[in-house]
Design an enzyme around this catalytic site. Structure first.
Site, mmCIF file in Angstrom:
data_model
loop_
_atom_site.group_PDB
_atom_site.id
_atom_site.type_symbol
_atom_site.label_atom_id
_atom_site.label_comp_id
_atom_site.label_asym_id
_atom_site.label_seq_id
_atom_site.Cartn_x
_atom_site.Cartn_y
_atom_site.Cartn_z
ATOM 1 C CB CYS A 83 69.032 0.242 53.976
ATOM 2 S SG CYS A 83 67.528 -0.777 54.042
ATOM 3 C CG HIS A 192 66.728 3.968 56.049
ATOM 4 N ND1 HIS A 192 67.264 4.187 54.801
ATOM 5 C CD2 HIS A 192 65.990 2.835 55.952
ATOM 6 C CE1 HIS A 192 66.868 3.239 53.975
ATOM 7 N NE2 HIS A 192 66.101 2.398 54.640
ATOM 8 C CD GLU A 194 68.473 7.565 54.985
ATOM 9 O OE1 GLU A 194 67.873 6.860 54.157
ATOM 10 O OE2 GLU A 194 69.348 7.114 55.758
#
Length: 211
Positions: A83, A192, A194
């Protein structure tokens, strides 16, 4: 072989727990750290980032994060930016008329996305290039984005002197922007991983496999 060690760089940018947990689940020993030597010596360094570009760069410089990144790359040691952690790798960012110098690992400007609806928030597909290692097995999957700014023009010219980086693109509201880069030891994603479910987990495993 053993388990690869990953340092997640803590420079005051946002909630890092989800990044730490995701990298642990993907098979690495993870340390959340702002310590210069710890970040330098890990097998892999993950540079997260949320919020304003200028604030992220200020936090990064405070812990000499820009020097950690530069020194790791000079030694061919892997770094993954996520990001705003990807955006700060470019030469500069422009937000609300304010220009901030980035780490300048790649030429280019982080600027506001020219789309009817900003921020770009939610799941989106990417256009991964031939030969990608980062997206191996997940080329057609969707990833989770949340951002208002991006790099809309890739300007690095290698003139065949070095291996050209692999650049992945995404599109939102008719505007194209860089979604990921694979450039020797330096990889980065605008989305992202994650927060991207199984596809993001596989992508992190792909990175950890290179460490």
């Amino acid at each position: 072989m053993g388990t690869p060690s990953v340092a997640v760089l803590d420079y005051g940018s946002g909630n890092l727990r989800s990044a730490v947990r995701a990298v642990e689940r993907a098979g690495a020993d993870v340390t959340l750290t702002s310590d210069f030597d710890t970040a330098l010596e890990a097998d892999g360094l993950l540079v997260p980032g949320v919020g304003a570009y200028a604030a992220c760069m200020a936090g990064l410089r405070e812990i000499k994060g820009d020097r950690i990144i530069g020194r790791r790359l000079a030694g061919g040691r892997p770094v993954l930016g996520i990001c705003v952690g990807m955006q700060i790798l470019f030469a500069r960012g422009v937000e609300h008329g304010v220009e901030t110098d980035g780490c300048d690992e790649w030429p280019g400007v982080v600027e506001r996305i020219q789309a009817p609806v900003v921020p770009h928030m939610g799941w989106n597909t990417v256009e991964a290039p031939e030969g990608t290692q980062l997206f191996a097995g997940v080329e057609g999957e969707r990833f989770y984005f949340v951002h208002s700014y991006g790099v809309r023009d890739w300007t690095l010219q290698t003139n065949d002197r070095t291996k050209a980086p692999l650049v992945t693109w995404a599109e939102h509201g008719g505007d194209r922007f860089v979604a990921a880069v694979e450039n020797g030891p330096l990889w980065a994603t605008q989305f992202h991983p994650e927060k991207s479910g199984d596809a993001g987990a596989q992508l992190l495993r792909n990175w950890i496999a290179t460490l």
